[in-house]
Design a protein around this motif. Structure first.
Motif, short mmCIF file in Angstrom:
data_model
loop_
_atom_site.label_atom_id
_atom_site.label_comp_id
_atom_site.label_asym_id
_atom_site.label_seq_id
_atom_site.Cartn_x
_atom_site.Cartn_y
_atom_site.Cartn_z
N UNK A 38 -63.05 -4.26 -82.94
CA UNK A 38 -61.61 -4.42 -82.71
C UNK A 38 -61.36 -5.26 -81.47
N UNK A 39 -62.16 -5.04 -80.43
CA UNK A 39 -62.00 -5.81 -79.19
C UNK A 39 -62.31 -7.29 -79.41
N UNK A 40 -63.35 -7.56 -80.20
CA UNK A 40 -63.70 -8.96 -80.49
C UNK A 40 -62.58 -9.64 -81.26
N UNK A 41 -62.08 -8.97 -82.29
CA UNK A 41 -61.03 -9.59 -83.11
C UNK A 41 -59.76 -9.83 -82.30
N UNK A 42 -59.43 -8.90 -81.42
CA UNK A 42 -58.23 -9.04 -80.59
C UNK A 42 -58.38 -10.17 -79.58
N UNK A 43 -59.60 -10.36 -79.08
CA UNK A 43 -59.83 -11.35 -78.02
C UNK A 43 -59.82 -12.79 -78.52
N UNK A 44 -60.17 -12.99 -79.77
CA UNK A 44 -60.30 -14.36 -80.29
C UNK A 44 -58.94 -14.94 -80.66
N UNK A 45 -58.65 -16.09 -80.08
CA UNK A 45 -57.40 -16.81 -80.35
C UNK A 45 -57.70 -17.92 -81.36
N UNK A 46 -57.24 -17.80 -82.59
CA UNK A 46 -57.56 -18.80 -83.61
C UNK A 46 -56.99 -20.19 -83.33
N UNK A 47 -56.07 -20.28 -82.36
CA UNK A 47 -55.51 -21.58 -82.01
C UNK A 47 -56.40 -22.34 -81.02
N UNK A 48 -57.36 -21.65 -80.42
CA UNK A 48 -58.27 -22.29 -79.46
C UNK A 48 -59.29 -23.15 -80.18
N UNK A 49 -59.89 -24.08 -79.43
CA UNK A 49 -61.00 -24.86 -79.98
C UNK A 49 -62.11 -23.90 -80.39
N UNK A 50 -62.89 -24.27 -81.41
CA UNK A 50 -63.85 -23.29 -81.93
C UNK A 50 -64.90 -22.84 -80.89
N UNK A 51 -65.39 -23.74 -80.00
CA UNK A 51 -66.34 -23.22 -79.00
C UNK A 51 -65.69 -22.20 -78.06
N UNK A 52 -64.40 -22.39 -77.78
CA UNK A 52 -63.69 -21.43 -76.93
C UNK A 52 -63.57 -20.09 -77.64
N UNK A 53 -63.39 -20.11 -78.95
CA UNK A 53 -63.31 -18.87 -79.71
C UNK A 53 -64.64 -18.12 -79.67
N UNK A 54 -65.74 -18.87 -79.73
CA UNK A 54 -67.06 -18.25 -79.61
C UNK A 54 -67.19 -17.57 -78.26
N UNK A 55 -66.77 -18.26 -77.21
CA UNK A 55 -66.83 -17.68 -75.86
C UNK A 55 -65.97 -16.42 -75.77
#
Length: 202
Positions: A71-88
């Motif tokens: 749940x924490x991972x899903x909440x933290x990821x912003x789908x509007x960010x560049x994909x490497x930023x989403x990985x981070x």
């Protein structure tokens, strides 16, 4: 910081929180039911009203912590960010949850497998939930625009196993989990980005 046994309003919750604290203090094998009820400030009678044995309490806790993690991972990821930023963002969320649960992080790798079939059930459930989450997070527009397909189950298994082992070994070496963020991000970016490169070669 780890949840304390006194924070939960229910006896079952306090027992789970106590198990969480005991895993950090002494590990699963060395923990006794007497330890758990002492930390939870309750009785063995109350423990057995909630759980059949120590193992049942332990397995339920690990399953609950895994739900918190995903749940924490899903909440933290912003789908509007560049994909490497989403990985981070995903890696950072993973590390943050592990830092707050050092005992369960280590125990998942080192102690859970010894439980046999009971361990396998919670491991498989957690793995399937993780692979579904990774496919969902990498199936968005930013990844598609970069030519990256949704993460396969095989790749998700590599990520799941690798980062858990890395976290456990980091804790055992007495190093802060934050020290693994950069190498973990680099490895995950290479693995995810490499999928697009491999498809281009094919």
């Amino acid at each position: 910081m780890p949840t304390t046994a006194q924070e939960s309003p229910t006896v079952r919750g306090r027992l789970l929180d106590a198990m969480r604290q005991c895993l950090t203090d002494r590990g699963y094998q060395a923990t006794t039911i007497a330890d758990i009820v002492r930390v939870a400030r309750t009785s063995k009678r109350s423990f057995y009203a909630e759980f059949a044995d120590k193992q049942e309490c332990y397995v339920e806790l690990l399953g609950a912590v895994n739900v918190e993690l995903l749940a924490a991972i899903e909440t933290a990821v912003d789908p509007a960010s560049a994909w490497p930023a989403q990985v981070r963002q995903a890696v950072h969320a993973y590390i943050t949850v592990c830092e707050s649960n050092p005992g369960t992080t280590r125990s998942w790798i080192r102690e859970l497998p010894a439980l046999g079939d009971a361990a396998r059930a919670v491991q498989l459930a957690s793995l399937e939930a993780f692979t579904a989450l990774m496919a969902r997070l990498t199936g968005t527009d930013r990844f598609h625009a970069a030519g990256i397909p949704p993460m396969s189950r095989e790749t998700a298994v590599i990520v799941w196993g690798g980062i858990r082992e890395l976290a456990a070994s980091t804790i055992e070496r007495g190093l802060p989990l934050s020290s693994l963020e950069e190498p973990a991000v680099a490895a995950c970016v290479a693995l995810v980005g490499g999928t697009a490169a491999a498809r281009a070669v094919d």
